[in-house]
Design a protein around this motif. Structure first.
Motif, PDB file in Angstrom:
ATOM      1  N   PHE A   1       0.840  -1.204   0.000  1.00 57.52           N
ATOM      2  CA  PHE A   1       0.000   0.000   0.000  1.00 57.52           C
ATOM      3  C   PHE A   1       0.873   1.252   0.000  1.00 57.52           C
ATOM      4  N   ASP A   2       1.949   1.227   0.777  1.00 62.02           N
ATOM      5  CA  ASP A   2       2.898   2.352   0.827  1.00 62.02           C
ATOM      6  C   ASP A   2       3.493   2.613  -0.553  1.00 62.02           C
ATOM      7  N   ARG A   3       3.917   1.558  -1.255  1.00 61.46           N
ATOM      8  CA  ARG A   3       4.486   1.722  -2.607  1.00 61.46           C
ATOM      9  C   ARG A   3       3.431   2.217  -3.601  1.00 61.46           C
ATOM     10  N   TYR A   4       2.189   1.740  -3.419  1.00 61.88           N
ATOM     11  CA  TYR A   4       1.092   2.175  -4.292  1.00 61.88           C
ATOM     12  C   TYR A   4       0.879   3.686  -4.168  1.00 61.88           C
TER      13      TYR A   4
ATOM     14  N   TYR B   1     -10.008 -24.690  11.806  1.00 62.57           N
ATOM     15  CA  TYR B   1      -9.585 -23.320  12.128  1.00 62.57           C
ATOM     16  C   TYR B   1      -8.117 -23.097  11.749  1.00 62.57           C
ATOM     17  N   GLY B   2      -7.266 -24.060  12.124  1.00 63.17           N
ATOM     18  CA  GLY B   2      -5.821 -23.917  11.889  1.00 63.17           C
ATOM     19  C   GLY B   2      -5.462 -23.797  10.425  1.00 63.17           C
ATOM     20  N   PHE B   3      -6.236 -24.451   9.555  1.00 63.35           N
ATOM     21  CA  PHE B   3      -5.925 -24.382   8.120  1.00 63.35           C
ATOM     22  C   PHE B   3      -6.655 -23.227   7.445  1.00 63.35           C
ATOM     23  N   CYS B   4      -7.959 -23.141   7.677  1.00 66.15           N
ATOM     24  CA  CYS B   4      -8.777 -22.182   6.918  1.00 66.15           C
ATOM     25  C   CYS B   4      -8.535 -20.725   7.297  1.00 66.15           C
ATOM     26  N   VAL B   5      -8.595 -20.399   8.598  1.00 65.27           N
ATOM     27  CA  VAL B   5      -8.588 -18.987   8.995  1.00 65.27           C
ATOM     28  C   VAL B   5      -7.252 -18.296   8.687  1.00 65.27           C
ATOM     29  N   PRO B   6      -6.099 -18.822   9.184  1.00 68.85           N
ATOM     30  CA  PRO B   6      -4.836 -18.148   8.834  1.00 68.85           C
ATOM     31  C   PRO B   6      -4.551 -18.150   7.333  1.00 68.85           C
ATOM     32  N   ILE B   7      -4.856 -19.257   6.640  1.00 68.37           N
ATOM     33  CA  ILE B   7      -4.565 -19.333   5.207  1.00 68.37           C
ATOM     34  C   ILE B   7      -5.429 -18.337   4.432  1.00 68.37           C
ATOM     35  N   MET B   8      -6.714 -18.254   4.796  1.00 66.04           N
ATOM     36  CA  MET B   8      -7.600 -17.286   4.133  1.00 66.04           C
ATOM     37  C   MET B   8      -7.108 -15.858   4.360  1.00 66.04           C
ATOM     38  N   THR B   9      -6.587 -15.603   5.561  1.00 63.61           N
ATOM     39  CA  THR B   9      -6.041 -14.274   5.879  1.00 63.61           C
ATOM     40  C   THR B   9      -4.844 -13.970   4.978  1.00 63.61           C
ATOM     41  N   VAL B  10      -3.939 -14.924   4.883  1.00 66.70           N
ATOM     42  CA  VAL B  10      -2.736 -14.744   4.058  1.00 66.70           C
ATOM     43  C   VAL B  10      -3.122 -14.598   2.584  1.00 66.70           C
ATOM     44  N   ILE B  11      -4.090 -15.390   2.122  1.00 67.77           N
ATOM     45  CA  ILE B  11      -4.533 -15.295   0.719  1.00 67.77           C
ATOM     46  C   ILE B  11      -5.150 -13.923   0.443  1.00 67.77           C
ATOM     47  N   SER B  12      -5.930 -13.407   1.405  1.00 67.62           N
ATOM     48  CA  SER B  12      -6.509 -12.066   1.218  1.00 67.62           C
ATOM     49  C   SER B  12      -5.399 -11.010   1.131  1.00 67.62           C
ATOM     50  N   ASP B  13      -4.313 -11.185   1.927  1.00 67.83           N
ATOM     51  CA  ASP B  13      -3.160 -10.275   1.841  1.00 67.83           C
ATOM     52  C   ASP B  13      -2.513 -10.356   0.460  1.00 67.83           C
ATOM     53  N   VAL B  14      -2.350 -11.569  -0.044  1.00 70.19           N
ATOM     54  CA  VAL B  14      -1.739 -11.772  -1.365  1.00 70.19           C
ATOM     55  C   VAL B  14      -2.583 -11.103  -2.451  1.00 70.19           C
ATOM     56  N   ILE B  15      -3.909 -11.234  -2.365  1.00 63.25           N
ATOM     57  CA  ILE B  15      -4.810 -10.613  -3.355  1.00 63.25           C
ATOM     58  C   ILE B  15      -4.665  -9.087  -3.323  1.00 63.25           C
ATOM     59  N   LEU B  16      -4.636  -8.514  -2.117  1.00 64.53           N
ATOM     60  CA  LEU B  16      -4.495  -7.056  -1.995  1.00 64.53           C
ATOM     61  C   LEU B  16      -3.131  -6.577  -2.497  1.00 64.53           C
ATOM     62  N   ILE B  17      -2.069  -7.374  -2.245  1.00 65.85           N
ATOM     63  CA  ILE B  17      -0.736  -7.040  -2.757  1.00 65.85           C
ATOM     64  C   ILE B  17      -0.745  -7.078  -4.285  1.00 65.85           C
ATOM     65  N   ALA B  18      -1.394  -8.106  -4.854  1.00 65.55           N
ATOM     66  CA  ALA B  18      -1.487  -8.240  -6.315  1.00 65.55           C
ATOM     67  C   ALA B  18      -2.249  -7.061  -6.926  1.00 65.55           C
ATOM     68  N   VAL B  19      -3.331  -6.644  -6.290  1.00 66.91           N
ATOM     69  CA  VAL B  19      -4.104  -5.485  -6.772  1.00 66.91           C
ATOM     70  C   VAL B  19      -3.242  -4.223  -6.729  1.00 66.91           C
TER      71      VAL B  19
ATOM     72  N   ILE C   1       8.672 -10.201  -0.957  1.00 65.64           N
ATOM     73  CA  ILE C   1       7.362 -10.842  -1.114  1.00 65.64           C
ATOM     74  C   ILE C   1       7.535 -12.253  -1.676  1.00 65.64           C
ATOM     75  N   LEU C   2       8.353 -12.387  -2.718  1.00 66.75           N
ATOM     76  CA  LEU C   2       8.577 -13.702  -3.349  1.00 66.75           C
ATOM     77  C   LEU C   2       9.253 -14.667  -2.378  1.00 66.75           C
ATOM     78  N   MET C   3      10.222 -14.159  -1.597  1.00 65.57           N
ATOM     79  CA  MET C   3      10.933 -15.013  -0.628  1.00 65.57           C
ATOM     80  C   MET C   3      10.020 -15.481   0.494  1.00 65.57           C
ATOM     81  N   PHE C   4       9.013 -14.672   0.819  1.00 65.39           N
ATOM     82  CA  PHE C   4       8.096 -15.014   1.910  1.00 65.39           C
ATOM     83  C   PHE C   4       6.994 -15.961   1.447  1.00 65.39           C
ATOM     84  N   TYR C   5       6.324 -15.623   0.353  1.00 65.48           N
ATOM     85  CA  TYR C   5       5.136 -16.382  -0.054  1.00 65.48           C
ATOM     86  C   TYR C   5       5.441 -17.653  -0.844  1.00 65.48           C
ATOM     87  N   THR C   6       6.495 -17.651  -1.666  1.00 69.82           N
ATOM     88  CA  THR C   6       6.769 -18.831  -2.500  1.00 69.82           C
ATOM     89  C   THR C   6       7.014 -20.082  -1.653  1.00 69.82           C
ATOM     90  N   PRO C   7       7.970 -20.050  -0.689  1.00 66.95           N
ATOM     91  CA  PRO C   7       8.157 -21.249   0.152  1.00 66.95           C
ATOM     92  C   PRO C   7       6.957 -21.548   1.050  1.00 66.95           C
TER      93      PRO C   7
END
Length: 320
Positions: free
Chosen positions: A128-131, A206-224, A256-262
């Motif tokens: 968001f800062d870079r945007y 909870y352990g799979f869905c909630v944190p993963i959905m949160t991270v995926i929403s972050d990835v979508i916002l970063i992509a936008v 971003i690539l170093m964090f999300y890819t692995p």
């Protein structure tokens, strides 16, 4: 079964007072001493690199900008992520200190998962800062005021806390009346939950869905954010202006690539990589909590002109 784990295989009382046993990397026990050496070196690099970064951002007034404030927050979170896991891992590898108390295990679960989710949120805030910097450069200082930055920091920290805290309560409600041996180097949510002699479907959901959905929403916002950034960059009149604008994003994109890819590779490997050995999963999980924290300050040091200049001045002054 090794002698140190024989006692733990006995039926234990259902209260959670007793310790857990962290095995390390199953099947590679003989190599633990040697495996610990590169982990220790990378961890020292992470500590030194992030501390230098924090020191420079603190003392240099020219680095008192929103971008570097978020970067300092990333450095603190990275230090937390690696420090929660690596020292205990090294004590298992080198000292055979495999026991961990139940409260200690819960603390490790909380801080590891919290740091991961917070790291993701910080990367979103940096996008968001870079945007704003590229798409609305004239309004940058009026949009990202100190008050706004504090609101963002409090918001993402509180969101991460609220997402991960239920994980601790989901574990404390479970009875552990069978084995307390964790085939890993640190406690993580599902690994601990699987040892319970009760239904853990809520933990898995909870352990799979909630944190993963949160991270995926972050990835979508970063992509936008980066889609809008690229659209703005390609509208710039000169090649030099386009290169300069993209250059300010280069280090952030690498991180971003170093964090999300692995992270996504690990998630997919856990779900679908049934032929991948358990030792590989654990080795990869350990590398994940130490390599990005070690590389992030190096990437920003190499790719960010202001930090590169300040590092050069810092070390040249010390030599003279």
């Amino acid at each position: 079964v090794p002698s140190w784990s024989a006692m733990v295989l006995l039926n234990l009382s259902s209260d959670n007072a007793g310790p857990f046993i962290l095995v390390g990397i199953p099947g590679l026990e003989q190599a633990h001493v040697w495996i610990g050496i590169p982990f220790c070196v990378i961890y020292i690099v992470a500590i030194v690199g992030n501390c230098i970064l924090l020191y420079l951002i603190l003392v240099e007034r020219s680095l008192h900008e929103p971008m570097f404030f978020f970067l300092s927050m990333l450095a603190i979170t990275d230090l937390t992520l690696s420090t929660v896991g690596v020292p205990k891992t090294l004590s298992i590898f080198w000292l055979g200190a495999r026991e961990i108390t139940f409260p200690g295990c819960l603390a490790q679960v909380f801080f590891l998962h919290y740091s991961f989710v917070l790291d993701s949120a910080i990367l979103m805030a940096m996008a968001f800062d870079r945007y704003v910097a590229i798409c609305s450069p004239l309004r940058y200082n009026t949009i990202l005021t100190p008050k706004t930055i504090i609101k963002i920091v409090v918001g993402i920290s509180f969101r991460s806390f609220c997402i991960i805290l239920p994980v601790v309560f989901l574990l404390t409600r479970l009875p552990f009346c069978r084995t307390r041996i964790i085939p890993h180097t640190y406690c993580e949510h599902i690994g601990v939950a699987r040892l319970a002699c009760a239904d853990i479907s809520i933990n898995i959901w909870y352990g799979f869905c909630v944190p993963i959905m949160t991270v995926i929403s972050d990835v979508i916002l970063i992509a936008v954010s980066y889609t809008l950034i690229l659209c703005a960059v390609f509208r710039l009149p000169s090649q030099e202006a386009r290169q300069k604008a993209l250059g300010t994003c280069g280090s952030h994109v690498c991180v971003i690539l170093m964090f999300y890819t692995p992270a996504f590779f690990s998630i997919l490997a856990h779900r679908f990589g049934h032929n991948v050995s358990h030792a590989f999963h654990i080795m990869f999980a350990n590398l994940y909590i130490v390599i990005p924290p070690a590389l992030n300050p190096i990437v920003y040091g190499v790719k960010t002109k202001q930090i590169r200049e300040k590092v050069t001045i810092l070390f040249c002054t010390k030599r003279t």
